[in-house]
Motif scaffolding. Structure first.
Motif, PDB file in Angstrom:
ATOM      1  N   ARG A  75       7.457  -3.038   8.497  1.00 10.84           N
ATOM      2  CA  ARG A  75       7.393  -1.743   8.717  1.00 10.84           C
ATOM      3  C   ARG A  75       8.798  -1.076   8.935  1.00 10.84           C
ATOM      4  O   ARG A  75       9.566  -1.396   9.899  1.00 10.84           O
ATOM      5  CB  ARG A  75       6.404  -1.794   9.734  1.00 10.84           C
ATOM      6  CG  ARG A  75       4.746  -2.027   9.312  1.00 10.84           C
ATOM      7  CD  ARG A  75       4.264  -2.271  10.850  1.00 10.84           C
ATOM      8  NE  ARG A  75       3.120  -2.888  10.542  1.00 10.84           N
ATOM      9  CZ  ARG A  75       2.527  -4.063  10.483  1.00 10.84           C
ATOM     10  NH1 ARG A  75       3.475  -5.044  10.462  1.00 10.84           N
ATOM     11  NH2 ARG A  75       1.459  -4.312  10.076  1.00 10.84           N
ATOM     12  N   MET A  78      10.288   6.009   9.066  1.00  9.92           N
ATOM     13  CA  MET A  78      11.140   7.146   8.132  1.00  9.92           C
ATOM     14  C   MET A  78      10.517   8.406   8.800  1.00  9.92           C
ATOM     15  O   MET A  78       9.603   8.937   9.468  1.00  9.92           O
ATOM     16  CB  MET A  78      10.128   7.127   6.742  1.00  9.92           C
ATOM     17  CG  MET A  78      10.369   5.819   6.112  1.00  9.92           C
ATOM     18  SD  MET A  78      12.128   5.219   5.479  1.00  9.92           S
ATOM     19  CE  MET A  78      12.153   6.258   4.492  1.00  9.92           C
ATOM     20  N   PHE A  80       9.884  12.203   8.364  1.00 10.77           N
ATOM     21  CA  PHE A  80       9.276  13.214   7.455  1.00 10.77           C
ATOM     22  C   PHE A  80       9.314  14.298   8.297  1.00 10.77           C
ATOM     23  O   PHE A  80       8.366  14.577   8.985  1.00 10.77           O
ATOM     24  CB  PHE A  80       7.861  12.865   7.229  1.00 10.77           C
ATOM     25  CG  PHE A  80       8.192  11.550   6.034  1.00 10.77           C
ATOM     26  CD1 PHE A  80       8.276  11.672   4.567  1.00 10.77           C
ATOM     27  CD2 PHE A  80       7.925  10.291   6.378  1.00 10.77           C
ATOM     28  CE1 PHE A  80       8.549  10.642   3.901  1.00 10.77           C
ATOM     29  CE2 PHE A  80       8.047   9.128   5.511  1.00 10.77           C
ATOM     30  CZ  PHE A  80       8.286   9.521   4.204  1.00 10.77           C
ATOM     31  N   THR A  84       7.981  10.802  12.615  1.00  8.73           N
ATOM     32  CA  THR A  84       8.158   9.469  12.223  1.00  8.73           C
ATOM     33  C   THR A  84       6.939   8.627  11.930  1.00  8.73           C
ATOM     34  O   THR A  84       6.003   8.639  12.608  1.00  8.73           O
ATOM     35  CB  THR A  84       8.898   8.805  13.618  1.00  8.73           C
ATOM     36  OG1 THR A  84       9.915   9.408  13.976  1.00  8.73           O
ATOM     37  CG2 THR A  84       9.246   7.299  13.176  1.00  8.73           C
ATOM     38  N   LEU A  85       7.181   8.360  10.595  1.00 11.66           N
ATOM     39  CA  LEU A  85       5.928   7.530  10.078  1.00 11.66           C
ATOM     40  C   LEU A  85       6.451   6.204   9.570  1.00 11.66           C
ATOM     41  O   LEU A  85       7.778   5.847   9.345  1.00 11.66           O
ATOM     42  CB  LEU A  85       5.412   8.278   8.589  1.00 11.66           C
ATOM     43  CG  LEU A  85       4.857   9.703   8.721  1.00 11.66           C
ATOM     44  CD1 LEU A  85       4.424  10.363   7.578  1.00 11.66           C
ATOM     45  CD2 LEU A  85       3.387   9.577   9.937  1.00 11.66           C
ATOM     46  N   ARG A  87       6.741   3.133   6.939  1.00  8.94           N
ATOM     47  CA  ARG A  87       6.597   2.767   5.457  1.00  8.94           C
ATOM     48  C   ARG A  87       6.488   1.517   5.635  1.00  8.94           C
ATOM     49  O   ARG A  87       7.223   0.656   6.180  1.00  8.94           O
ATOM     50  CB  ARG A  87       7.889   3.286   4.747  1.00  8.94           C
ATOM     51  CG  ARG A  87       7.874   2.926   3.486  1.00  8.94           C
ATOM     52  CD  ARG A  87       8.759   3.513   2.759  1.00  8.94           C
ATOM     53  NE  ARG A  87      10.305   3.185   3.207  1.00  8.94           N
ATOM     54  CZ  ARG A  87      10.751   1.852   2.481  1.00  8.94           C
ATOM     55  NH1 ARG A  87      10.229   1.192   1.735  1.00  8.94           N
ATOM     56  NH2 ARG A  87      12.233   1.503   3.099  1.00  8.94           N
ATOM     57  N   MET A  88       5.439   0.936   4.816  1.00  9.75           N
ATOM     58  CA  MET A  88       5.047  -0.530   4.739  1.00  9.75           C
ATOM     59  C   MET A  88       5.938  -1.015   3.484  1.00  9.75           C
ATOM     60  O   MET A  88       5.866  -0.268   2.285  1.00  9.75           O
ATOM     61  CB  MET A  88       3.649  -0.812   4.387  1.00  9.75           C
ATOM     62  CG  MET A  88       2.797  -0.634   5.736  1.00  9.75           C
ATOM     63  SD  MET A  88       3.093  -1.649   6.949  1.00  9.75           S
ATOM     64  CE  MET A  88       2.683  -3.324   6.402  1.00  9.75           C
ATOM     65  N   THR A  89       6.830  -2.005   3.588  1.00 13.31           N
ATOM     66  CA  THR A  89       7.358  -2.726   2.606  1.00 13.31           C
ATOM     67  C   THR A  89       6.778  -3.802   1.964  1.00 13.31           C
ATOM     68  O   THR A  89       5.878  -4.347   2.473  1.00 13.31           O
ATOM     69  CB  THR A  89       8.905  -3.128   2.632  1.00 13.31           C
ATOM     70  OG1 THR A  89       8.843  -4.202   3.908  1.00 13.31           O
ATOM     71  CG2 THR A  89       9.618  -1.744   3.266  1.00 13.31           C
TER      72      THR A  89
END
Length: 98
Positions: A75, A78, A80, A84-85, A87-89
């Motif tokens: 996680r 990020m 935007f 703050t959100l 992002r799943m990798t």
């Protein structure tokens, strides 16, 4: 007469307890000063090694908190437009696996 239950302790500036609904026993919810929080974070970043750590704390931002991360993680925070959100990798692949 039944004995009365012990009084519930009031949270002190350094009160820590397991996070409610914590999926991992190493997660904690604490109230500490900003100085103590920064010193704890410095200690965590020094020893995290191959692990990962996330710190979420109140901050004077639009949404009222800040996120700090260190180590390998799936996680990634990020930004935007000020929000703050996470992002799943993908799951890291080991050499030689399919």
């Amino acid at each position: 007469m039944a004995p009365s239950p012990p009084p519930t302790p009031t949270p002190s500036p350094t009160h820590c307890s397991p996070a409610s609904a914590a999926p991992n026993p190493t997660e904690r919810a604490c109230t500490v000063s900003a100085r103590a929080r920064d010193q704890l974070w410095d200690a965590v970043t020094d020893v995290v090694g191959e692990g990962a750590a996330v710190l979420v704390h109140s901050a004077p931002t639009e949404h009222g908190y800040a996120i700090r991360t260190v180590g390998t993680r799936r996680r990634v925070p990020m930004n935007f437009d000020g929000l703050t959100l996470m992002r799943m990798t993908g799951v890291p692949q080991q050499a030689g696996t399919v």
